[in-house]
Design an enzyme around this catalytic site. Structure first.
Site, PDB file in Angstrom:
ATOM      1  N   ASP A   1      -1.636   3.399   6.114  1.00 44.42           N
ATOM      2  CA  ASP A   1      -0.579   3.233   5.116  1.00 44.42           C
ATOM      3  C   ASP A   1      -0.535   4.430   4.175  1.00 44.42           C
ATOM      4  O   ASP A   1       0.547   4.869   3.762  1.00 44.42           O
ATOM      5  CB  ASP A   1      -0.812   1.953   4.312  1.00 44.42           C
ATOM      6  CG  ASP A   1      -0.894   0.717   5.191  1.00 44.42           C
ATOM      7  OD1 ASP A   1      -0.185   0.671   6.218  1.00 44.42           O
ATOM      8  OD2 ASP A   1      -1.681  -0.191   4.861  1.00 44.42           O
TER       9      ASP A   1
ATOM     10  N   ASP B   1      -7.808  -0.962  -0.294  1.00 48.55           N
ATOM     11  CA  ASP B   1      -6.663  -0.542   0.516  1.00 48.55           C
ATOM     12  C   ASP B   1      -5.966   0.680  -0.055  1.00 48.55           C
ATOM     13  O   ASP B   1      -5.435   1.505   0.693  1.00 48.55           O
ATOM     14  CB  ASP B   1      -5.646  -1.679   0.602  1.00 48.55           C
ATOM     15  CG  ASP B   1      -6.072  -2.768   1.573  1.00 48.55           C
ATOM     16  OD1 ASP B   1      -7.278  -3.008   1.683  1.00 48.55           O
ATOM     17  OD2 ASP B   1      -5.187  -3.371   2.199  1.00 48.55           O
TER      18      ASP B   1
ATOM     19  N   ASN C   1       0.830  -1.206   0.000  1.00 49.16           N
ATOM     20  CA  ASN C   1       0.000   0.000   0.000  1.00 49.16           C
ATOM     21  C   ASN C   1       0.866   1.258   0.000  1.00 49.16           C
ATOM     22  O   ASN C   1       0.606   2.215  -0.739  1.00 49.16           O
ATOM     23  CB  ASN C   1      -0.897   0.034   1.244  1.00 49.16           C
ATOM     24  CG  ASN C   1      -1.967  -1.036   1.246  1.00 49.16           C
ATOM     25  OD1 ASN C   1      -2.276  -1.628   0.218  1.00 49.16           O
ATOM     26  ND2 ASN C   1      -2.534  -1.298   2.403  1.00 49.16           N
TER      27      ASN C   1
ATOM     28  N   GLY D   1      -6.494   0.741   5.102  1.00 49.96           N
ATOM     29  CA  GLY D   1      -5.407   1.327   4.328  1.00 49.96           C
ATOM     30  C   GLY D   1      -5.140   2.787   4.622  1.00 49.96           C
ATOM     31  O   GLY D   1      -4.183   3.360   4.082  1.00 49.96           O
ATOM     32  N   ALA D   2      -5.945   3.415   5.486  1.00 49.52           N
ATOM     33  CA  ALA D   2      -5.762   4.841   5.755  1.00 49.52           C
ATOM     34  C   ALA D   2      -4.411   5.131   6.401  1.00 49.52           C
ATOM     35  O   ALA D   2      -3.747   6.121   6.075  1.00 49.52           O
ATOM     36  CB  ALA D   2      -6.893   5.356   6.636  1.00 49.52           C
TER      37      ALA D   2
ATOM     38  N   GLY E   1      -6.716  13.641  13.141  1.00 48.40           N
ATOM     39  CA  GLY E   1      -5.506  14.089  12.472  1.00 48.40           C
ATOM     40  C   GLY E   1      -4.265  13.361  12.931  1.00 48.40           C
ATOM     41  O   GLY E   1      -4.252  12.136  13.057  1.00 48.40           O
TER      42      GLY E   1
ATOM     43  N   TYR F   1      -7.911 -14.211   8.029  1.00 46.61           N
ATOM     44  CA  TYR F   1      -6.692 -14.477   7.273  1.00 46.61           C
ATOM     45  C   TYR F   1      -6.500 -15.969   7.035  1.00 46.61           C
ATOM     46  O   TYR F   1      -6.859 -16.800   7.863  1.00 46.61           O
ATOM     47  CB  TYR F   1      -5.459 -13.971   8.032  1.00 46.61           C
ATOM     48  CG  TYR F   1      -5.392 -12.482   8.216  1.00 46.61           C
ATOM     49  CD1 TYR F   1      -5.062 -11.650   7.160  1.00 46.61           C
ATOM     50  CD2 TYR F   1      -5.635 -11.914   9.464  1.00 46.61           C
ATOM     51  CE1 TYR F   1      -4.982 -10.275   7.329  1.00 46.61           C
ATOM     52  CE2 TYR F   1      -5.557 -10.545   9.653  1.00 46.61           C
ATOM     53  CZ  TYR F   1      -5.230  -9.731   8.580  1.00 46.61           C
ATOM     54  OH  TYR F   1      -5.157  -8.376   8.759  1.00 46.61           O
TER      55      TYR F   1
ATOM     56  N   TYR G   1       0.485  -2.750  14.563  1.00 45.46           N
ATOM     57  CA  TYR G   1       0.287  -3.945  15.385  1.00 45.46           C
ATOM     58  C   TYR G   1      -0.944  -4.736  14.931  1.00 45.46           C
ATOM     59  O   TYR G   1      -2.008  -4.174  14.695  1.00 45.46           O
ATOM     60  CB  TYR G   1       0.124  -3.551  16.847  1.00 45.46           C
ATOM     61  CG  TYR G   1      -0.183  -4.720  17.766  1.00 45.46           C
ATOM     62  CD1 TYR G   1       0.755  -5.720  17.964  1.00 45.46           C
ATOM     63  CD2 TYR G   1      -1.416  -4.811  18.409  1.00 45.46           C
ATOM     64  CE1 TYR G   1       0.485  -6.791  18.798  1.00 45.46           C
ATOM     65  CE2 TYR G   1      -1.690  -5.875  19.252  1.00 45.46           C
ATOM     66  CZ  TYR G   1      -0.739  -6.863  19.438  1.00 45.46           C
ATOM     67  OH  TYR G   1      -1.018  -7.921  20.255  1.00 45.46           O
ATOM     68  N   ARG G   2      -0.771  -6.060  14.827  1.00 43.69           N
ATOM     69  CA  ARG G   2      -1.867  -6.959  14.472  1.00 43.69           C
ATOM     70  C   ARG G   2      -2.002  -8.017  15.565  1.00 43.69           C
ATOM     71  O   ARG G   2      -1.169  -8.910  15.698  1.00 43.69           O
ATOM     72  CB  ARG G   2      -1.605  -7.640  13.118  1.00 43.69           C
ATOM     73  CG  ARG G   2      -1.574  -6.688  11.938  1.00 43.69           C
ATOM     74  CD  ARG G   2      -2.946  -6.115  11.657  1.00 43.69           C
ATOM     75  NE  ARG G   2      -2.950  -5.267  10.473  1.00 43.69           N
ATOM     76  CZ  ARG G   2      -2.747  -3.962  10.470  1.00 43.69           C
ATOM     77  NH1 ARG G   2      -2.509  -3.338  11.628  1.00 43.69           N
ATOM     78  NH2 ARG G   2      -2.781  -3.260   9.353  1.00 43.69           N
TER      79      ARG G   2
END
Length: 318
Positions: free
Chosen positions: A259, A295, A39, A256-257, A232, A105, A168-169
């Site tokens: 990234d 994304d 991305n 995806g924001a 922001g 996933y 983090y995931r």
């Protein structure tokens, strides 16, 4: 000899299969390219920077799909390996309600998770102005973690700017496991990017925002960026802190924001903008990302950067 790229990224690219409703009910799926590092690379390439991605893809139609998408967006793929023994990593995204999406996933044992130091060494030796890493890659496998640390060490030693987005995931590793890896990894970075709830993963547990920032700046990090979503972002350097509000838009998909924000900031860094203008470009790209499904599909070209700030909501340009 090929000239060094502006930004080199590495990680796992996923094939994202999106559903407009609950997966359990069946229905059509649309196929997309996903992955934090890809991305960022696409966001930078759309703004005219030379971006390249390093990783492994499956040696089948899904791997070909990943490569075709990246090449179509102008991202360099010379450092990509086709892996004949492992499948593509999959991400299923369902729109569960109008305001909530859910991800599943299938990435264990994927081609992307088999990334090694050898995969990274050649592209890194070719040179780059910036190496961008995320905290996702070291979470997917032992070899990918070693490759990430290797890349960070080599880049820092070569004077390459290292950018780290914590990203983090929780489905990939625990906070304690992440902290044990990401805290030393951040020590190689010039730029560290995190959401408020991720900051303690690059410092001691329970450390508040000022404490994390002070620790990172004391360890040699030049800029700490804190993503605040709809509020922001904040940026910290040794000269102080700055806050910039988000661009007001109608959000339809927030995937995806973060990234996009990173791509915007790195673009400003590459263009030599001051800190305020780097933040301005970062929040602008984050706004573009949330106004479109996917994304990265809504990210702007360079001549579109002013679209969201120069036109009222609902405007039709004729």
């Amino acid at each position: 000899m090929t000239a060094p790229v502006d930004v080199l990224t590495l990680g796992e690219a996923l094939v994202s299969l999106r559903s407009s409703g609950p997966l359990a009910l069946g229905g059509p799926l649309t196929m997309h390219l996903a992955g934090a590092e890809t991305n960022v690379a696409i966001g930078l390439a759309r703004l005219g920077h030379r971006a390249a991605w390093v990783g492994r893809v499956s040696d089948d139609e899904l791997g070909e799909f990943v490569l075709r998408q990246l090449r179509a967006e102008g991202v360099g793929t010379d450092g990509v390996r086709r892996d004949p023994d492992r499948p593509a990593g999959l991400m299923f995204l369902e729109r569960r309600t109008a305001d909530l999406s859910r991800v599943q996933y299938q990435r264990t044992g994927s081609a992307g998770s088999a990334l090694t130091c050898d995969d990274v060494a050649g592209p890194l030796a070719a040179g780059a102005r910036v190496l961008h890493l995320s905290g996702i890659t070291p979470a997917v496998s032992d070899s990918a973690r070693e490759a990430t640390m290797f890349a960070a060490r080599q880049a820092a030693a070569a004077g390459i700017t290292v950018s780290l987005d914590v990203n983090y995931r929780a489905r990939l590793w625990s906070r304690d496991a992440a902290r044990a890896v990401l805290t030393p990894l951040a020590g190689y970075a010039s730029i560290v990017i995190a959401s408020v709830d991720e900051l303690d993963l690059v410092a001691g547990p329970g450390t508040d925002e000022p404490g994390v920032v002070a620790e990172l700046l004391g360890r040699g990090v030049q800029t700490v960026l804190v993503k605040l979503g709809a509020d922001g972002a904040r940026a910290y350097t040794r000269d102080g802190a700055q806050h910039l509000a988000a661009v007001p838009v109608t959000a339809v998909d927030t995937v995806g924001a973060g990234d996009a924000f990173t791509a915007g900031y790195l673009s400003g860094h590459l263009d030599g903008l001051d800190l305020r203008d780097r933040l301005r470009r970062a929040v602008a790209l984050g706004a573009f990302a949330v106004t479109a499904h996917g994304d990265w599909e809504g990210l702007p070209r360079r001549d579109e950067l002013s679209l969201l700030t120069g036109n009222a909501a609902g405007t039709t340009l004729r």
